[in-house]
Design a protein around this motif. Structure first.
Motif, PDB file in Angstrom:
ATOM      1  N   TYR A 232       0.843  -1.206   0.000  1.00  0.00           N
ATOM      2  CA  TYR A 232       0.000   0.000   0.000  1.00  0.00           C
ATOM      3  C   TYR A 232       0.878   1.256   0.000  1.00  0.00           C
ATOM      4  CZ  TYR A 232      -3.255   3.596   1.330  1.00  0.00           C
ATOM      5  OH  TYR A 232      -3.984   4.754   1.332  1.00  0.00           O
TER       6      TYR A 232
ATOM      7  N   SER B 229      -8.285  -9.134  -0.900  1.00  0.00           N
ATOM      8  CA  SER B 229      -9.218 -10.258  -0.925  1.00  0.00           C
ATOM      9  C   SER B 229      -8.858 -11.273  -2.013  1.00  0.00           C
ATOM     10  CB  SER B 229     -10.651  -9.757  -1.141  1.00  0.00           C
ATOM     11  OG  SER B 229     -10.754  -9.088  -2.384  1.00  0.00           O
TER      12      SER B 229
ATOM     13  N   ARG C 210     -11.763   0.026 -12.634  1.00  0.00           N
ATOM     14  CA  ARG C 210     -12.694   0.420 -11.565  1.00  0.00           C
ATOM     15  C   ARG C 210     -13.199   1.842 -11.785  1.00  0.00           C
ATOM     16  NH1 ARG C 210     -14.621  -2.422  -6.854  1.00  0.00           N
ATOM     17  NH2 ARG C 210     -13.846  -4.517  -7.217  1.00  0.00           N
TER      18      ARG C 210
ATOM     19  N   ARG D 234      -5.656   9.546   6.456  1.00  0.00           N
ATOM     20  CA  ARG D 234      -7.052   9.121   6.608  1.00  0.00           C
ATOM     21  C   ARG D 234      -7.355   7.951   5.678  1.00  0.00           C
ATOM     22  NH1 ARG D 234     -10.077  13.738   4.932  1.00  0.00           N
ATOM     23  NH2 ARG D 234      -9.915  12.929   2.824  1.00  0.00           N
ATOM     24  N   LEU D 235      -6.871   8.068   4.458  1.00  0.00           N
ATOM     25  CA  LEU D 235      -7.128   7.014   3.479  1.00  0.00           C
ATOM     26  C   LEU D 235      -6.463   5.709   3.901  1.00  0.00           C
ATOM     27  CD1 LEU D 235      -8.216   6.043   0.803  1.00  0.00           C
ATOM     28  CD2 LEU D 235      -6.289   7.157  -0.347  1.00  0.00           C
ATOM     29  N   LYS D 236      -5.222   5.815   4.346  1.00  0.00           N
ATOM     30  CA  LYS D 236      -4.532   4.591   4.769  1.00  0.00           C
ATOM     31  C   LYS D 236      -5.238   3.966   5.973  1.00  0.00           C
ATOM     32  CE  LYS D 236      -0.126   2.629   6.181  1.00  0.00           C
ATOM     33  NZ  LYS D 236       1.297   2.853   6.445  1.00  0.00           N
TER      34      LYS D 236
ATOM     35  N   ARG E 140      -8.372   4.085   6.656  1.00  0.00           N
ATOM     36  CA  ARG E 140      -9.585   3.426   6.164  1.00  0.00           C
ATOM     37  C   ARG E 140      -9.252   2.047   5.605  1.00  0.00           C
ATOM     38  NH1 ARG E 140     -12.578   7.153   1.881  1.00  0.00           N
ATOM     39  NH2 ARG E 140     -13.615   5.190   1.493  1.00  0.00           N
ATOM     40  N   VAL E 141      -8.234   2.007   4.763  1.00  0.00           N
ATOM     41  CA  VAL E 141      -7.892   0.745   4.105  1.00  0.00           C
ATOM     42  C   VAL E 141      -7.415  -0.286   5.130  1.00  0.00           C
ATOM     43  CG1 VAL E 141      -6.309  -0.338   2.471  1.00  0.00           C
ATOM     44  CG2 VAL E 141      -7.357   1.861   1.907  1.00  0.00           C
ATOM     45  N   MET E 142      -6.510   0.136   6.006  1.00  0.00           N
ATOM     46  CA  MET E 142      -5.944  -0.821   6.950  1.00  0.00           C
ATOM     47  C   MET E 142      -6.996  -1.282   7.958  1.00  0.00           C
ATOM     48  SD  MET E 142      -3.086  -1.245   5.626  1.00  0.00           S
ATOM     49  CE  MET E 142      -2.605  -2.503   6.805  1.00  0.00           C
TER      50      MET E 142
ATOM     51  N   SER F  81     -10.154  -1.662   7.310  1.00  0.00           N
ATOM     52  CA  SER F  81     -10.975  -2.652   6.610  1.00  0.00           C
ATOM     53  C   SER F  81     -10.252  -3.990   6.506  1.00  0.00           C
ATOM     54  CB  SER F  81     -11.322  -2.142   5.205  1.00  0.00           C
ATOM     55  OG  SER F  81     -12.123  -1.000   5.284  1.00  0.00           O
ATOM     56  N   VAL F  82      -8.963  -3.921   6.232  1.00  0.00           N
ATOM     57  CA  VAL F  82      -8.184  -5.155   6.113  1.00  0.00           C
ATOM     58  C   VAL F  82      -8.163  -5.895   7.444  1.00  0.00           C
ATOM     59  CG1 VAL F  82      -5.825  -6.023   5.863  1.00  0.00           C
ATOM     60  CG2 VAL F  82      -6.756  -4.448   4.173  1.00  0.00           C
ATOM     61  N   ARG F  83      -7.888  -5.163   8.497  1.00  0.00           N
ATOM     62  CA  ARG F  83      -7.772  -5.831   9.808  1.00  0.00           C
ATOM     63  C   ARG F  83      -9.126  -6.314  10.312  1.00  0.00           C
ATOM     64  NH1 ARG F  83      -3.766  -1.250  10.817  1.00  0.00           N
ATOM     65  NH2 ARG F  83      -1.754  -2.274  10.607  1.00  0.00           N
TER      66      ARG F  83
ATOM     67  N   GLU G  69      -2.670   8.669  11.560  1.00  0.00           N
ATOM     68  CA  GLU G  69      -3.836   7.837  11.267  1.00  0.00           C
ATOM     69  C   GLU G  69      -4.988   8.173  12.209  1.00  0.00           C
ATOM     70  OE1 GLU G  69      -3.270   3.644  11.028  1.00  0.00           O
ATOM     71  OE2 GLU G  69      -1.609   3.773   9.616  1.00  0.00           O
TER      72      GLU G  69
ATOM     73  N   PRO H 224     -15.703 -10.878  -2.522  1.00  0.00           N
ATOM     74  CA  PRO H 224     -14.747  -9.788  -2.277  1.00  0.00           C
ATOM     75  C   PRO H 224     -14.424  -9.058  -3.577  1.00  0.00           C
ATOM     76  CG  PRO H 224     -14.040 -11.768  -1.145  1.00  0.00           C
ATOM     77  CD  PRO H 224     -15.202 -12.171  -2.013  1.00  0.00           C
ATOM     78  N   GLY H 225     -14.346  -7.744  -3.477  1.00  0.00           N
ATOM     79  CA  GLY H 225     -14.098  -6.959  -4.680  1.00  0.00           C
ATOM     80  C   GLY H 225     -15.379  -6.499  -5.350  1.00  0.00           C
TER      81      GLY H 225
END
Lengths: 170, 253
Positions: free
Chosen positions: A16, A50, A71, B70-72, B74-76, B78-80, B136, B236-237
């Motif tokens: 990332y 995923s 996307r 903020r974006l990171k 959000r992503v992390m 969701s991943v965790r 974060e 997923p996706g």
């Protein structure tokens, strides 16, 4: 990527950190909306998390750039409220790619090769990639005959590839 | 049989770029799939075309630091949070729980983030890792505060759905849930939008909730011209079209 396939969060976070400016940059350029670009960036990386095995081989940056573009095209279609798009997001073709030579290309060399293209070749290529429009629309916008647009796209992509092959040659 | 003249190879190049109209793309792709020479041409040019995206890569520092953090986050997050989802049928989504549970949790998260931001700010000078965590937390606070403000904004419209609400506020659409069941293992929730006059829904973002089932998401689509919102369980996706029965469909009226 092998570690990401093993659900290694730290490995995912490293990817990332390396690619979020590429993904967000493409999303922002195509959508022209910071919030939508953030949402798209999140969607791309969560898709990577995923289904990491979706990336088979080759240049990872190129792969994730294409995923991001597809996307973004989906979002643009939705904005246009069209049930059917004139432009397919992608045309997947089965088969193997022997592109490992490009796997280690760094972003700087790619940008240099792109910048070295003549504008008459680079412009329609960038319009096609980022604009989410067909070659016919490119021809209309640039007031260039359709056949010329197609020829310039092919010549530009050929030249780009040749320059990148030269830059990675031992 | 389609010939291999320059005009056709030009079309192969435009296919590789992804700029052929759908009908022409289908025809050219069908040939490329069965012709070794055209396939090689396509593969070579496709590799080059994929790299065009690098023209848009932002330089370090071009992306606002707070927005990036903020974006990171959000992503992390969701991943965790989505690491080990348990199966719960969407049909069990409870319509009885009030939306204020969501807002209470959201407000608590804002308060907690404020505290975290304040305390972590003092640690920023100590290590880079701590500084990243502080950013974060601050970014998280900003996102939560903005969404809370959207939810309670005068003029916002609230539409009840199982386990939460759909909120239309300031031209945006938010989905707020409390006690949202985890999506089935290997699945995620996906939102869908239905434009006025449209007969089919359009895909929106996928999402998951935190372990308590609380989440507030903002759809990337504008609220303008939307007639309804739906949510379903998808791979997923996400999917291009719903592959399961909708957990709910809520008209915005």
């Amino acid at each position: 990527m092998a570690r990401v396939c093993e659900r290694d969060v730290a490995a995912f976070e490293a990817i990332y950190d390396s690619y979020h400016r590429l993904v967000y940059g493409i999303a922002l350029k195509m959508l022209a909306d910071a919030m939508a670009a953030e949402d798209l960036t999140q969607a791309v990386f969560l898709k990577l998390w995923s289904a990491p095995d979706a990336f088979a081989a080759g240049n990872f940056g190129g792969w994730i750039a294409r995923v991001t573009r597809n996307r973004a095209l989906d979002v643009l279609r939705n904005r246009a409220l069209r049930v059917e798009s004139q432009l397919p997001a992608d045309v997947p073709l089965a088969g193997s790619l022997d592109e490992t030579v490009f796997a280690t290309l760094d972003a700087e060399r790619v940008r240099a090769a792109l910048a070295a293209l003549p504008p008459e070749q680079r412009d329609p290529i960038e319009l096609g990639f980022f604009g989410g429009i067909t070659h016919e629309e490119i021809a209309r916008r640039t007031a260039t005959p359709l056949g010329t647009v197609k020829t310039r796209i092919r010549a530009g992509l050929r030249k780009l590839r040749a320059q990148l092959e030269t830059s990675v040659a031992p | 049989m389609i010939g291999h003249d320059d005009a056709f190879l030009d079309s192969v190049a435009v296919l590789a770029l992804g700029a052929l109209p759908e009908a022409e793309a289908t025809a050219v792709a069908a040939h490329v799939a069965t012709c070794h020479a055209c396939r090689r041409e396509y593969d070579e040019l496709r590799t080059a075309a994929d790299l065009v995206g690098y023209r848009a890569e932002l330089a370090p520092g071009e992306l606002d630091e707070v927005a990036a953090a903020r974006l990171k986050a959000r992503v992390m997050r969701s991943v965790r949070s989505g690491a080990a989802p348990a199966y719960v049928s969407p049909a069990s989504l409870s319509p009885r729980r009030g939306p204020w549970l969501v807002y209470g949790a959201l407000a608590a998260a804002v308060a907690l983030a404020l505290l975290e931001g304040a305390s972590l700010a003092g640690l920023r000078a100590q290590t880079n890792a701590q500084a990243a965590s502080a950013r974060e937390a601050l970014a998280e606070r900003a996102t939560l505060a903005r969404r809370l403000a959207q939810i309670v904004a005068p003029g916002s419209k609230h539409f009840a759905v199982p386990s939460g609400e759909v909120i239309e506020s300031g031209g945006r659409i938010l989905l707020a849930f409390s006690h949202l069941p985890n999506a089935p293992s290997g699945k995620v929730y996906q939102a869908w939008t239905l434009a006025r006059g449209a007969k089919t829904v359009a895909p929106s973002i996928t999402f998951s909730a935190d372990p308590s089932g609380t989440t507030v998401i903002e759809l990337p689509q504008s609220a303008a011209n939307l007639a309804a919102i739906a949510v379903s369980v998808e791979p997923p996706g996400g999917s291009r079209a719903p592959t399961s029965k909708a957990a709910f469909v809520r008209t915005l009226s």
